[in-house]
Design a protein around this motif. Sequence first.
Motif, PDB file in Angstrom:
ATOM      1  N   THR A 142       0.833  -1.202   0.000  1.00  0.00           N
ATOM      2  CA  THR A 142       0.000   0.000   0.000  1.00  0.00           C
ATOM      3  C   THR A 142       0.870   1.256   0.000  1.00  0.00           C
ATOM      4  O   THR A 142       1.886   1.309   0.697  1.00  0.00           O
ATOM      5  CB  THR A 142      -0.939   0.014   1.217  1.00  0.00           C
ATOM      6  OG1 THR A 142      -1.751  -1.158   1.192  1.00  0.00           O
ATOM      7  CG2 THR A 142      -1.849   1.231   1.198  1.00  0.00           C
ATOM      8  N   VAL A 143       0.431   2.241  -0.766  1.00  0.00           N
ATOM      9  CA  VAL A 143       1.051   3.557  -0.748  1.00  0.00           C
ATOM     10  C   VAL A 143      -0.003   4.555  -0.283  1.00  0.00           C
ATOM     11  O   VAL A 143      -1.199   4.382  -0.557  1.00  0.00           O
ATOM     12  CB  VAL A 143       1.623   3.934  -2.129  1.00  0.00           C
ATOM     13  CG1 VAL A 143       0.531   4.008  -3.181  1.00  0.00           C
ATOM     14  CG2 VAL A 143       2.389   5.245  -2.069  1.00  0.00           C
ATOM     15  N   TYR A 144       0.455   5.577   0.433  1.00  0.00           N
ATOM     16  CA  TYR A 144      -0.454   6.553   1.027  1.00  0.00           C
ATOM     17  C   TYR A 144      -0.112   7.971   0.561  1.00  0.00           C
ATOM     18  O   TYR A 144       1.027   8.262   0.198  1.00  0.00           O
ATOM     19  CB  TYR A 144      -0.365   6.509   2.551  1.00  0.00           C
ATOM     20  CG  TYR A 144      -0.611   5.144   3.145  1.00  0.00           C
ATOM     21  CD1 TYR A 144       0.457   4.317   3.497  1.00  0.00           C
ATOM     22  CD2 TYR A 144      -1.901   4.684   3.373  1.00  0.00           C
ATOM     23  CE1 TYR A 144       0.248   3.069   4.046  1.00  0.00           C
ATOM     24  CE2 TYR A 144      -2.123   3.434   3.927  1.00  0.00           C
ATOM     25  CZ  TYR A 144      -1.043   2.628   4.260  1.00  0.00           C
ATOM     26  OH  TYR A 144      -1.263   1.388   4.800  1.00  0.00           O
ATOM     27  N   LEU A 145      -1.100   8.833   0.631  1.00  0.00           N
ATOM     28  CA  LEU A 145      -0.874  10.257   0.433  1.00  0.00           C
ATOM     29  C   LEU A 145      -1.631  10.984   1.537  1.00  0.00           C
ATOM     30  O   LEU A 145      -2.865  11.055   1.504  1.00  0.00           O
ATOM     31  CB  LEU A 145      -1.338  10.732  -0.932  1.00  0.00           C
ATOM     32  CG  LEU A 145      -1.004  12.192  -1.257  1.00  0.00           C
ATOM     33  CD1 LEU A 145       0.509  12.369  -1.405  1.00  0.00           C
ATOM     34  CD2 LEU A 145      -1.718  12.658  -2.528  1.00  0.00           C
ATOM     35  N   GLN A 146      -0.896  11.473   2.522  1.00  0.00           N
ATOM     36  CA  GLN A 146      -1.492  12.261   3.589  1.00  0.00           C
ATOM     37  C   GLN A 146      -1.580  13.703   3.128  1.00  0.00           C
ATOM     38  O   GLN A 146      -0.555  14.303   2.781  1.00  0.00           O
ATOM     39  CB  GLN A 146      -0.655  12.167   4.862  1.00  0.00           C
ATOM     40  CG  GLN A 146      -1.178  12.998   6.019  1.00  0.00           C
ATOM     41  CD  GLN A 146      -2.507  12.515   6.535  1.00  0.00           C
ATOM     42  OE1 GLN A 146      -2.710  11.316   6.725  1.00  0.00           O
ATOM     43  NE2 GLN A 146      -3.449  13.432   6.772  1.00  0.00           N
ATOM     44  N   MET A 147      -2.786  14.241   3.119  1.00  0.00           N
ATOM     45  CA  MET A 147      -3.016  15.592   2.613  1.00  0.00           C
ATOM     46  C   MET A 147      -3.540  16.462   3.746  1.00  0.00           C
ATOM     47  O   MET A 147      -4.628  16.212   4.278  1.00  0.00           O
ATOM     48  CB  MET A 147      -4.010  15.560   1.457  1.00  0.00           C
ATOM     49  CG  MET A 147      -3.612  14.612   0.340  1.00  0.00           C
ATOM     50  SD  MET A 147      -4.692  14.708  -1.098  1.00  0.00           S
ATOM     51  CE  MET A 147      -6.210  14.114  -0.385  1.00  0.00           C
ATOM     52  N   ASN A 148      -2.767  17.458   4.129  1.00  0.00           N
ATOM     53  CA  ASN A 148      -3.139  18.384   5.193  1.00  0.00           C
ATOM     54  C   ASN A 148      -3.313  19.790   4.625  1.00  0.00           C
ATOM     55  O   ASN A 148      -2.832  20.088   3.534  1.00  0.00           O
ATOM     56  CB  ASN A 148      -2.081  18.391   6.286  1.00  0.00           C
ATOM     57  CG  ASN A 148      -1.897  17.048   6.952  1.00  0.00           C
ATOM     58  OD1 ASN A 148      -2.847  16.265   7.088  1.00  0.00           O
ATOM     59  ND2 ASN A 148      -0.683  16.761   7.383  1.00  0.00           N
ATOM     60  N   THR A 149      -3.957  20.627   5.388  1.00  0.00           N
ATOM     61  CA  THR A 149      -4.174  22.033   5.008  1.00  0.00           C
ATOM     62  C   THR A 149      -4.666  22.123   3.564  1.00  0.00           C
ATOM     63  O   THR A 149      -4.113  22.838   2.718  1.00  0.00           O
ATOM     64  CB  THR A 149      -2.874  22.855   5.180  1.00  0.00           C
ATOM     65  OG1 THR A 149      -2.201  22.484   6.373  1.00  0.00           O
ATOM     66  CG2 THR A 149      -3.201  24.351   5.248  1.00  0.00           C
ATOM     67  N   LEU A 150      -5.703  21.377   3.281  1.00  0.00           N
ATOM     68  CA  LEU A 150      -6.212  21.311   1.915  1.00  0.00           C
ATOM     69  C   LEU A 150      -6.785  22.653   1.477  1.00  0.00           C
ATOM     70  O   LEU A 150      -7.360  23.404   2.287  1.00  0.00           O
ATOM     71  CB  LEU A 150      -7.261  20.211   1.795  1.00  0.00           C
ATOM     72  CG  LEU A 150      -6.670  18.797   1.712  1.00  0.00           C
ATOM     73  CD1 LEU A 150      -7.698  17.756   2.102  1.00  0.00           C
ATOM     74  CD2 LEU A 150      -6.138  18.547   0.315  1.00  0.00           C
ATOM     75  N   LYS A 151      -6.632  22.914   0.183  1.00  0.00           N
ATOM     76  CA  LYS A 151      -7.109  24.156  -0.430  1.00  0.00           C
ATOM     77  C   LYS A 151      -8.104  23.802  -1.544  1.00  0.00           C
ATOM     78  O   LYS A 151      -8.038  22.717  -2.114  1.00  0.00           O
ATOM     79  CB  LYS A 151      -5.932  24.923  -1.030  1.00  0.00           C
ATOM     80  CG  LYS A 151      -4.803  25.236  -0.061  1.00  0.00           C
ATOM     81  CD  LYS A 151      -3.647  25.906  -0.787  1.00  0.00           C
ATOM     82  CE  LYS A 151      -2.496  26.206   0.160  1.00  0.00           C
ATOM     83  NZ  LYS A 151      -1.360  26.854  -0.553  1.00  0.00           N
ATOM     84  N   PRO A 152      -8.981  24.729  -1.886  1.00  0.00           N
ATOM     85  CA  PRO A 152      -9.918  24.452  -2.995  1.00  0.00           C
ATOM     86  C   PRO A 152      -9.199  24.059  -4.283  1.00  0.00           C
ATOM     87  O   PRO A 152      -9.712  23.229  -5.041  1.00  0.00           O
ATOM     88  CB  PRO A 152     -10.663  25.778  -3.139  1.00  0.00           C
ATOM     89  CG  PRO A 152     -10.652  26.361  -1.760  1.00  0.00           C
ATOM     90  CD  PRO A 152      -9.309  26.000  -1.207  1.00  0.00           C
ATOM     91  N   GLU A 153      -8.014  24.607  -4.514  1.00  0.00           N
ATOM     92  CA  GLU A 153      -7.274  24.265  -5.728  1.00  0.00           C
ATOM     93  C   GLU A 153      -6.700  22.856  -5.716  1.00  0.00           C
ATOM     94  O   GLU A 153      -6.140  22.402  -6.717  1.00  0.00           O
ATOM     95  CB  GLU A 153      -6.156  25.286  -5.998  1.00  0.00           C
ATOM     96  CG  GLU A 153      -5.253  25.548  -4.814  1.00  0.00           C
ATOM     97  CD  GLU A 153      -5.655  26.778  -4.030  1.00  0.00           C
ATOM     98  OE1 GLU A 153      -6.880  26.973  -3.794  1.00  0.00           O
ATOM     99  OE2 GLU A 153      -4.747  27.549  -3.634  1.00  0.00           O
ATOM    100  N   ASP A 154      -6.823  22.154  -4.600  1.00  0.00           N
ATOM    101  CA  ASP A 154      -6.431  20.742  -4.539  1.00  0.00           C
ATOM    102  C   ASP A 154      -7.540  19.834  -5.056  1.00  0.00           C
ATOM    103  O   ASP A 154      -7.333  18.622  -5.201  1.00  0.00           O
ATOM    104  CB  ASP A 154      -6.084  20.330  -3.111  1.00  0.00           C
ATOM    105  CG  ASP A 154      -4.849  21.042  -2.573  1.00  0.00           C
ATOM    106  OD1 ASP A 154      -4.870  21.443  -1.382  1.00  0.00           O
ATOM    107  OD2 ASP A 154      -3.869  21.199  -3.325  1.00  0.00           O
ATOM    108  N   THR A 155      -8.697  20.394  -5.346  1.00  0.00           N
ATOM    109  CA  THR A 155      -9.802  19.597  -5.877  1.00  0.00           C
ATOM    110  C   THR A 155      -9.400  18.960  -7.205  1.00  0.00           C
ATOM    111  O   THR A 155      -8.975  19.648  -8.136  1.00  0.00           O
ATOM    112  CB  THR A 155     -11.041  20.483  -6.074  1.00  0.00           C
ATOM    113  OG1 THR A 155     -11.496  20.939  -4.798  1.00  0.00           O
ATOM    114  CG2 THR A 155     -12.151  19.708  -6.771  1.00  0.00           C
ATOM    115  N   ALA A 156      -9.518  17.634  -7.263  1.00  0.00           N
ATOM    116  CA  ALA A 156      -9.085  16.902  -8.450  1.00  0.00           C
ATOM    117  C   ALA A 156      -9.389  15.424  -8.263  1.00  0.00           C
ATOM    118  O   ALA A 156      -9.701  14.975  -7.155  1.00  0.00           O
ATOM    119  CB  ALA A 156      -7.582  17.086  -8.685  1.00  0.00           C
TER     120      ALA A 156
END
Length: 125
Positions: free
Chosen positions: A77-91
């Motif tokens: 398994t590979v992970y992507l921890q995403m913090n402090t998300l911004k609207p421009e991260d929508t995808a």
Amino acid sequence: VQLQASGGGLVQAGGSLRLSCAASGRTFSSYVMGWFRQAPGKEREFVAAISQRGGLTHHADSVKGRFTISRDNAKNTVYLQMNTLKPEDTAVYYCVASSRYERWPPRASYEYDYWGQGTLVTVSS
């Protein structure tokens, strides 16, 4: 190798999500793993990559300091921890695997042999 991404969803700006990507097969540890994303109406872009044993990571400037890629070879398994998300991260976020990259870090989509189905991340303002 087959890749199955999960963990996407709707989150408010400033929030966090963790994406997971489960890989089939017994050769997971031989692949460089990564994440790409594609926002509506935009080109697909590189997000992050991690070396076979996890000793090397590379993140796009747009996510550096906010996102962290990691892997667990025992769990395939590979992970992507995403913090402090911004609207421009929508995808739509795609998990990818490479057995033939030319140089580190592999940032080009053509360097990846295998692509998962994608998981949608929506960040509301």
